[in-house]
Write a protein that holds these residues in place. Structure first.
Motif, mmCIF file in Angstrom:
data_model
loop_
_atom_site.group_PDB
_atom_site.id
_atom_site.type_symbol
_atom_site.label_atom_id
_atom_site.label_comp_id
_atom_site.label_asym_id
_atom_site.label_seq_id
_atom_site.Cartn_x
_atom_site.Cartn_y
_atom_site.Cartn_z
ATOM 1 N N SER A 95 -26.249 9.687 -2.800
ATOM 2 C CA SER A 95 -26.265 10.898 -1.995
ATOM 3 C C SER A 95 -27.178 10.693 -0.793
ATOM 4 C CB SER A 95 -26.759 12.067 -2.839
ATOM 5 O OG SER A 95 -27.172 13.123 -2.007
ATOM 6 N N ALA A 96 -26.746 11.188 0.371
ATOM 7 C CA ALA A 96 -27.552 11.055 1.581
ATOM 8 C C ALA A 96 -28.752 11.999 1.508
ATOM 9 C CB ALA A 96 -26.703 11.370 2.812
ATOM 10 N N ARG A 97 -28.505 13.181 0.945
ATOM 11 C CA ARG A 97 -29.572 14.194 0.877
ATOM 12 C C ARG A 97 -30.678 13.821 -0.093
ATOM 13 N NH1 ARG A 97 -26.763 19.734 0.666
ATOM 14 N NH2 ARG A 97 -27.043 19.344 -1.532
ATOM 15 N N ASP A 98 -30.268 13.254 -1.240
ATOM 16 C CA ASP A 98 -31.250 12.856 -2.252
ATOM 17 C C ASP A 98 -30.895 11.454 -2.731
ATOM 18 O OD1 ASP A 98 -32.852 12.428 -4.429
ATOM 19 O OD2 ASP A 98 -32.612 14.433 -5.257
ATOM 20 N N GLU A 99 -31.637 10.513 -2.234
ATOM 21 C CA GLU A 99 -31.285 9.112 -2.468
ATOM 22 C C GLU A 99 -31.459 8.682 -3.924
ATOM 23 O OE1 GLU A 99 -31.280 6.132 0.036
ATOM 24 O OE2 GLU A 99 -30.478 7.467 1.573
ATOM 25 N N ARG A 100 -32.037 9.553 -4.741
ATOM 26 C CA ARG A 100 -32.107 9.213 -6.170
ATOM 27 C C ARG A 100 -30.748 9.387 -6.821
ATOM 28 N NH1 ARG A 100 -36.597 13.458 -7.766
ATOM 29 N NH2 ARG A 100 -35.086 14.618 -6.543
ATOM 30 N N SER A 101 -29.997 10.338 -6.312
ATOM 31 C CA SER A 101 -28.762 10.766 -6.960
ATOM 32 C C SER A 101 -27.579 9.893 -6.574
ATOM 33 C CB SER A 101 -28.498 12.220 -6.565
ATOM 34 O OG SER A 101 -27.264 12.644 -7.084
ATOM 35 N N VAL A 102 -26.717 9.617 -7.553
ATOM 36 C CA VAL A 102 -25.496 8.854 -7.305
ATOM 37 C C VAL A 102 -24.286 9.730 -7.602
ATOM 38 C CG1 VAL A 102 -24.057 6.961 -8.135
ATOM 39 C CG2 VAL A 102 -26.490 6.583 -7.725
ATOM 40 N N GLN A 103 -23.473 9.933 -6.599
ATOM 41 C CA GLN A 103 -22.278 10.758 -6.751
ATOM 42 C C GLN A 103 -21.137 9.891 -7.280
ATOM 43 O OE1 GLN A 103 -23.125 13.762 -5.858
ATOM 44 N NE2 GLN A 103 -21.246 14.914 -6.148
ATOM 45 N N VAL A 104 -20.467 10.380 -8.323
ATOM 46 C CA VAL A 104 -19.303 9.669 -8.842
ATOM 47 C C VAL A 104 -18.066 10.362 -8.294
ATOM 48 C CG1 VAL A 104 -18.065 8.898 -10.889
ATOM 49 C CG2 VAL A 104 -20.564 9.064 -10.928
ATOM 50 N N ARG A 105 -17.271 9.625 -7.510
ATOM 51 C CA ARG A 105 -16.103 10.207 -6.847
ATOM 52 C C ARG A 105 -14.832 9.549 -7.362
ATOM 53 N NH1 ARG A 105 -17.939 13.127 -2.827
ATOM 54 N NH2 ARG A 105 -19.910 12.610 -1.783
ATOM 55 N N LEU A 106 -13.830 10.385 -7.648
ATOM 56 C CA LEU A 106 -12.524 9.852 -8.024
ATOM 57 C C LEU A 106 -11.898 9.147 -6.832
ATOM 58 C CD1 LEU A 106 -11.089 12.882 -10.014
ATOM 59 C CD2 LEU A 106 -11.520 10.610 -10.939
ATOM 60 N N THR A 107 -11.323 7.991 -7.047
ATOM 61 C CA THR A 107 -10.496 7.371 -6.015
ATOM 62 C C THR A 107 -9.102 7.977 -6.110
ATOM 63 O OG1 THR A 107 -9.772 5.644 -7.535
ATOM 64 C CG2 THR A 107 -11.741 5.195 -6.229
ATOM 65 N N GLU A 108 -8.250 7.638 -5.160
ATOM 66 C CA GLU A 108 -6.843 8.049 -5.215
ATOM 67 C C GLU A 108 -6.254 7.653 -6.564
ATOM 68 O OE1 GLU A 108 -4.118 8.581 -2.683
ATOM 69 O OE2 GLU A 108 -5.536 9.488 -1.262
#
Lengths: 161, 161
Positions: A95-108
């Motif tokens: 995450s840009a806002r909180d560099e500790r956090s990792v966003q898990v995003r679905l791919t297509e």
DNA sequence: CACAATTTAGTTGTGCACAACTAAATGGCT
DNA sequence: AGCCATTTAGTTGTGCACAACTAAATTGTG
């Protein structure tokens, strides 16, 4: 201690304990087993399927939130999510806002897999012979058991401290 | 079943699947967790406790019989029993009559541990707030689920072949 | 501001589950 | 007897669960 009532009933409890322990342990593994077979087509393990189910339902989430939903810690989730990433189903982005956090995003590809997953519950549910009411009742009981056990673990841990 | 069968109901099933999967998965892990805490005193893990329960109840058994009772294969049992041996709770002895078979025998220490284990079910059972009838009912349901799931796994495996 | 406490992921190590395989002993069959 | 299928443990490799730990970013407090 042989013929005394305390010893006898304690032994009975031990036998009962064996039965219930075994039943739950076996049920969990049987569940895992049947899903393993069905999920093989999708290239997912059972815990990976659980993660995908949450993502399909709720959209992209940080690892933290996934862990809370599934009650899994980073020791389990980090490598699991990496494997999902290696399979091309998700991306991990700091995450840009909180560099500790990792966003898990679905791919297509990950989002598309849902279509094929729609088959899964039917293949399981139909074969188990449990109707909706029974599933609901079992679930209610299991959730109650889980709450009680969590509380018991708290209690037991407190005793040890 | 609703009036519009295909997409909507499949998605509903997916949501239900998430719920029941999660409930059982969570219950199993909660069970494991509370036993982990209680068994720590005995130096046993939960699966090791299951093995000891069978040995206490039925006496010395070959690995094969243990596996049948607990539905575990040698890939799981071999190292587990070795760890029990390393802890001094059992001995492993090749049968003289059939050299393929390995008899698992309780040591004095292993048999003696039963006394301390008599405490375990009380510590769990008391805290869960489930009475005997409820435990029995839950167990019956879980066993039925396990049978159904085993049959379903058979079925699903057959479809794939 | 400086710095300690907290939060968030990740790493390491142990143990379990299971698939796929090997090795050795046994039993059956011709 | 000779040979093949079966039985029984064990080994190897992958993945999950969790405890204990580390690293880095953030937050709170004096």
């Amino acid at each position: 201690m042989t013929a005394s009532p305390t010893a006898a009933s304690a032994a009975d409890w031990l036998r009962l304990d064996r039965q219930i322990c075994f039943s739950l342990h076996a049920a969990s593994r049987a569940f895992n087993g049947v899903y393993r077979v069905v999920l093989k087509d999708l290239g997912l393990t059972y815990p990976q399927y659980l993660v995908m189910l949450v993502l399909w339902e709720q959209g992209d989430l940080p690892v933290k939130a996934l862990g809370e939903q599934l009650r899994l810690d980073s020791g389990t989730l980090s490598p699991l999510v990496k494997r999902l990433e290696a399979a091309g189903l998700v991306r991990r982005e700091r995450s840009a806002r909180d560099e500790r956090s990792v966003q898990v995003r679905l791919t297509e590809q990950g989002a598309a897999l849902r279509e094929r997953a729609l088959e899964v519950p039917r293949r399981i549910g139909a074969a188990t012979g449990f109707d909706l009411a029974e599933i609901g009742e079992l679930r209610e009981r299991l959730d109650r058991l889980t709450s009680a056990l969590d509380a018991a673990a708290e209690e037991a841990a407190r005793e040890t401290r």
